[in-house]
Design an enzyme around this catalytic site. Sequence first.
Site, PDB file in Angstrom:
ATOM      1  N   ASP A 196      -5.127   5.088  14.075  1.00 49.62           N
ATOM      2  CA  ASP A 196      -4.125   5.523  13.004  1.00 49.62           C
ATOM      3  C   ASP A 196      -4.397   6.620  12.190  1.00 49.62           C
ATOM      4  OD1 ASP A 196      -6.210   4.817  11.334  1.00 49.62           O
ATOM      5  OD2 ASP A 196      -5.266   3.019  10.512  1.00 49.62           O
ATOM      6  N   ARG A 205       0.753  -1.196   0.092  1.00 48.06           N
ATOM      7  CA  ARG A 205       0.034  -0.020  -0.014  1.00 48.06           C
ATOM      8  C   ARG A 205       0.902   1.143   0.003  1.00 48.06           C
ATOM      9  NH1 ARG A 205      -4.421   1.644   4.646  1.00 48.06           N
ATOM     10  NH2 ARG A 205      -5.338   3.470   3.648  1.00 48.06           N
TER      11      ARG A 205
END
Length: 514
Positions: A406, A124
């Site tokens: 996050d 990613r």
Amino acid sequence: MTRRQLQVLRLRVSRKTHLDLSGELPSFLKSTTHIRRDPAWRVLPVPPRLQRRHVDIGDLAPCDTQRFIKALLSPAQGIQVDFDDGNCPTYHNQIRGLHNVLKAVHNQFPDAPHISQAPVLMLRPRAWNMVEHNMMVEGRELPAPLFDFGLLMFHCGSTLFENNSGPFFYLSKVESFMEARLWNKIFVWTQQKLGLPLGCIKATVLIENVLAAFEMEEILYELRDHSAGLNCGIWDYSASFVNKFGHRQAFLLPDRSKYVNMEKRFLRSYMDLLVQTCHRRGALATGGMAAPLLPPGALSDSHSRVLAAVTRLKLLEIKAGVDGFMVYDLGLIEPMQKLFKLHTEGDNQLHQFRNDVTVTPDDLLSMPAGGVTLNGLKYNIAVGVLFINAWLAGNGHFFYRGQVEDSATAEISRSQVWQWIRHQTRLEDDSRVVSRRLVTDLTNKVMMELSARCPSASAKQKLNTAADMFLEVVLKRDFPEFITTYLNQDHTFLCSQSCGQVEALDEDTHRSKL
């Protein structure tokens, strides 16, 4: 950056400006009706290693060598190798993460399985809103996704392909089919340059923006030779409503802790439409990440409660037809794999076409009922401050109240605080208005609680700096589009990077001497 790339990114700005000035709402595009109405086209089938990915590990920043090796040794079917949401993009972190991926792909970790036997790596890269400060091309800082993607492909692409293990990617924060078209051109060019067959790169697009939800078929169509499907999450997607419509009273998003979950109409419709769209076109549909951490002691009541809560929410996704999802806690891998085995048959649920689903623009844009609570406001403040504090320390995620946080949860947290101030929302608890003064006062109170956990004076000073930066973000007149972009351009963060790199270098030197 080429002219085409600049045009695609400027399209984001022009669309946002048009929505603001016109007051219009997004809908399914008339110009691409022919794509949606054509029943014949399909995405190319994915390779065998992607056919069965019930449970992936999410938010795994590859610079964390120990966790990365544990993930490679785990029974998970895949690993989200995350240079984006779960990673802090210091140059040290990026290079160490890239090096660790190279070592895994080339079988240089002594105790890890061969790359063909390890969980499949879903790489990613960072999203288009980020730049790499340490590389210039034609006088401009390089777009961060091209830096990450280019190095990963150059060093690992051929080896992954030779071992039937990739190269496979997640694409973050795609907002339109034009961005998918750009990625497709990048994939084709890269495969030609590296001598790889067309279509060997496969990518799952994360539908993290409300505008992209209206273009899911078009996104699949543009990437039909390279698609590994679409992914639906919750917090980045929810935050995009504030990003695109936050100044509108009708789109006031209530307390996420109390009123926002995947069972609400706007999120359930989004997930149902994503599954239906993917399976109609032969693409895989994956769900978001379970963030809770399992408490120690498998027989404890707290452990059972957390596991039951995760099981209930993930069973909803399985029944909606998803082909897989992610967990953060490695201890959740096997229970969730058993859940899939119990409630599904075969490698995936591509046979679930969800013909029972009809999703309208109203369904996708319906805000859930609810208000704002004092606890929810304080929670959002704490998450926002602690996220910035983590970034100043070079960490992309942190643990708070039993779960991992996050940039996605930081994004929704700071977005809600900004929006509640903007609309002078009243608290359910005592009818106080969420004002700049109240948020500042509550931030100071939250800081007293958080500071008590600081192990040193320097840690406390860093936390105070994080609190100041958080207030700077949420008290702005205009909404900063991404908190990560804002921080990545902030002098304080950039200075902390330099200091962190020196400390990391000293640490590596010390380890080598030992």
